[in-house]
Design a protein around this motif. Structure first.
Motif, PDB file in Angstrom:
ATOM      1  N   VAL A   1       2.309-102.983  45.310  1.00 20.63           N
ATOM      2  CA  VAL A   1       3.559-103.645  45.685  1.00 20.63           C
ATOM      3  C   VAL A   1       4.204-102.793  46.766  1.00 20.63           C
ATOM      4  N   SER A   2       4.758-103.408  47.754  1.00 20.22           N
ATOM      5  CA  SER A   2       5.285-102.672  48.901  1.00 20.22           C
ATOM      6  C   SER A   2       6.591-101.966  48.570  1.00 20.22           C
ATOM      7  N   GLY A   3       6.792-100.833  49.236  1.00 17.95           N
ATOM      8  CA  GLY A   3       8.045-100.112  49.079  1.00 17.95           C
ATOM      9  C   GLY A   3       9.219-100.941  49.552  1.00 17.95           C
ATOM     10  N   GLN A   4       8.992-101.770  50.580  1.00 17.51           N
ATOM     11  CA  GLN A   4      10.047-102.623  51.104  1.00 17.51           C
ATOM     12  C   GLN A   4      10.488-103.651  50.072  1.00 17.51           C
ATOM     13  N   LYS A   5       9.505-104.220  49.351  1.00 15.80           N
ATOM     14  CA  LYS A   5       9.836-105.216  48.341  1.00 15.80           C
ATOM     15  C   LYS A   5      10.638-104.590  47.208  1.00 15.80           C
ATOM     16  N   ILE A   6      10.232-103.386  46.776  1.00 16.85           N
ATOM     17  CA  ILE A   6      10.974-102.691  45.713  1.00 16.85           C
ATOM     18  C   ILE A   6      12.385-102.364  46.205  1.00 16.85           C
ATOM     19  N   SER A   7      12.487-101.933  47.459  1.00 17.50           N
ATOM     20  CA  SER A   7      13.778-101.605  48.056  1.00 17.50           C
ATOM     21  C   SER A   7      14.718-102.805  48.044  1.00 17.50           C
TER      22      SER A   7
ATOM     23  N   TYR B   1       2.726 -90.254  35.387  1.00 20.55           N
ATOM     24  CA  TYR B   1       2.288 -91.581  35.796  1.00 20.55           C
ATOM     25  C   TYR B   1       1.359 -91.451  37.005  1.00 20.55           C
ATOM     26  N   VAL B   2       0.201 -92.087  36.922  1.00 17.44           N
ATOM     27  CA  VAL B   2      -0.753 -92.050  38.026  1.00 17.44           C
ATOM     28  C   VAL B   2      -0.451 -93.238  38.934  1.00 17.44           C
ATOM     29  N   ILE B   3       0.141 -92.938  40.079  1.00 22.06           N
ATOM     30  CA  ILE B   3       0.566 -93.974  41.028  1.00 22.06           C
ATOM     31  C   ILE B   3      -0.070 -93.692  42.374  1.00 22.06           C
ATOM     32  N   GLU B   4      -0.861 -94.627  42.859  1.00 25.97           N
ATOM     33  CA  GLU B   4      -1.446 -94.501  44.193  1.00 25.97           C
ATOM     34  C   GLU B   4      -0.465 -95.060  45.216  1.00 25.97           C
ATOM     35  N   SER B   5      -0.391 -94.417  46.363  1.00 32.67           N
ATOM     36  CA  SER B   5       0.510 -94.897  47.413  1.00 32.67           C
ATOM     37  C   SER B   5      -0.180 -94.799  48.764  1.00 32.67           C
ATOM     38  N   TYR B   6      -0.091 -95.878  49.529  1.00 25.55           N
ATOM     39  CA  TYR B   6      -0.696 -95.922  50.858  1.00 25.55           C
ATOM     40  C   TYR B   6       0.250 -96.618  51.824  1.00 25.55           C
ATOM     41  N   THR B   7       0.272 -96.107  53.042  1.00 24.63           N
ATOM     42  CA  THR B   7       1.073 -96.743  54.077  1.00 24.63           C
ATOM     43  C   THR B   7       0.613 -98.181  54.264  1.00 24.63           C
ATOM     44  N   LYS B   8       1.555 -99.097  54.371  1.00 19.71           N
ATOM     45  CA  LYS B   8       1.351-100.534  54.571  1.00 19.71           C
ATOM     46  C   LYS B   8       0.860-101.268  53.321  1.00 19.71           C
ATOM     47  N   LYS B   9       0.449-100.523  52.275  1.00 24.23           N
ATOM     48  CA  LYS B   9       0.031-101.178  51.041  1.00 24.23           C
ATOM     49  C   LYS B   9       1.072-101.015  49.938  1.00 24.23           C
ATOM     50  N   GLY B  10       1.771 -99.882  49.929  1.00 22.88           N
ATOM     51  CA  GLY B  10       2.806 -99.672  48.942  1.00 22.88           C
ATOM     52  C   GLY B  10       2.340 -98.815  47.779  1.00 22.88           C
ATOM     53  N   TYR B  11       2.771 -99.179  46.576  1.00 27.79           N
ATOM     54  CA  TYR B  11       2.525 -98.370  45.385  1.00 27.79           C
ATOM     55  C   TYR B  11       1.771 -99.181  44.331  1.00 27.79           C
ATOM     56  N   CYS B  12       0.868 -98.495  43.637  1.00 30.21           N
ATOM     57  CA  CYS B  12       0.090 -99.146  42.587  1.00 30.21           C
ATOM     58  C   CYS B  12       0.020 -98.232  41.367  1.00 30.21           C
ATOM     59  N   LEU B  13       0.528 -98.713  40.241  1.00 27.72           N
ATOM     60  CA  LEU B  13       0.458 -97.943  38.993  1.00 27.72           C
ATOM     61  C   LEU B  13      -0.927 -98.095  38.385  1.00 27.72           C
ATOM     62  N   LYS B  14      -1.633 -96.978  38.270  1.00 23.65           N
ATOM     63  CA  LYS B  14      -2.992 -96.985  37.731  1.00 23.65           C
ATOM     64  C   LYS B  14      -3.032 -96.601  36.252  1.00 23.65           C
TER      65      LYS B  14
END
Length: 329
Positions: A17-23, A45-58
């Protein structure tokens, strides 16, 4: 806000989910979102984060949520009321306040993290987020105040039985209130009393069990004296362990109420890792060495010295280094 963000990530676990959407969803800046995500990562919490993709809780750490503790809890009284915190200064402090307000016997206060956890003699007790079981139990026993110190021995026996069943088969009790694996502390117990001369108003029993605590989380001075399930390479589920602890604590508490403390003191002697070993005793008014021999009928440690038998009512008792080496060999 952080909990709201976490709930949203949990709802979308496995999906970016994008950081912009959460914002936009929560009305905060993307920098604020990033700061909350960073704290969640620090809490396991294992959270992957990538530019343009956002954050993903693993992956999420196992938490001690009241509904999870209650599900399958096989006790009559202990843990039937649960007060839960993600972070608190001390569960004992909260429990004492609740007890003063009339909280029922068997109420427990559970926290994922303590910022001011403490043990005997006001020593600090490290309690990082979701890396142990940090809880306090409110008791209202009917026996005389002079016998309250024996409750610590009751707890030590119950906990040692549970921990051995959970895989720590060599853990044992160090007088008066620690459970060790080898010579390293795994569990601390702190019992605090509110009473008049004739009657106990309540007892708050604080218990800390190191589960996922790793060596990296320990200060340098504790690395040689503290251990955990993780350090011992024994897997454990925190909720199941807490349920087992509450069940066994209640069982032994009932034994003490119905039969007295004598049978529990005998079990304590069998489960001790200290009896028969050379020890150093530091009390408020004196220090001496000798061999830990037994407990008396009041739960005091009996130490055989060159000058005869000494009764230890309070103080620090440590296994002497020479005897520790011999035990390892």
């Amino acid at each position: 806000m952080r909990q709201d963000i976490l709930d949203y990530l949990m709802e979308n676990q496995g999906t970016f989910v994008s950081g912009q959407k959460i914002s936009e969803l929560f009305g905060i800046s993307r920098t604020a979102v990033w700061k909350h995500i960073r704290v969640l990562k620090q809490r396991g919490y294992v959270i992957e984060s990538y530019t343009k993709k956002g954050y993903c809780l693993k992956e999420a750490p196992e938490l001690l949520r009241p509904e999870q503790i209650a599900n399958g809890l096989k006790t009559g009284l202990f843990g039937k009321k649960i007060v839960y915190f993600e972070k608190v200064d001390s569960t004992n402090t909260v429990a004492k306040r609740l007890a003063d307000q009339g909280a029922d016997e068997g109420t427990i206060v559970v926290a994922e993290e303590q910022t001011g956890g403490r043990g005997r003699l006001d020593r600090s007790f490290i309690s990082p987020f979701a890396q142990g079981i940090w809880f306090s139990l409110i008791l209202r026993p009917t026996f005389p105040p002079m016998e309250v110190s024996k409750l610590t021995l009751v707890a030590a026996v119950a906990l040692t039985k549970v921990l051995r069943r959970a895989g720590l088969i060599h853990c044992g009790i160090k007088w008066p209130n620690d459970i060790l694996v080898g010579d390293k502390k795994l569990v601390g117990i702190l019992t605090e009393l509110n009473a008049s001369v004739e009657k106990i108003n309540y007892v708050v029993m604080g218990i800390g069990i190191n589960t996922a605590l790793g060596k990296k989380a320990l200060p340098r001075e504790l690395k040689k004296t503290v251990t955990s399930f993780a350090i011992e390479n024994v897997p454990v589920q925190r909720v199941e362990l807490l349920q087992d602890v509450l069940r066994e604590l209640e069982r032994y508490y009932d034994v003490a109420g119905e039969q007295g403390f004598a049978p529990i003191l005998e079990e304590w002697k069998v489960l001790s890792c200290m009896l028969g070993r050379d020890v150093e005793v530091s009390a408020s008014d004196r220090s001496f060495t000798g061999k830990a021999v037994t407990l008396d009928e009041n739960g005091n440690l009996m130490v055989e010295t060159a000058n005869g038998m000494e009764r230890v009512l309070a103080g620090d008792v440590r296994v002497r280094p020479s005897d520790r080496t011999a035990a390892i060999e």
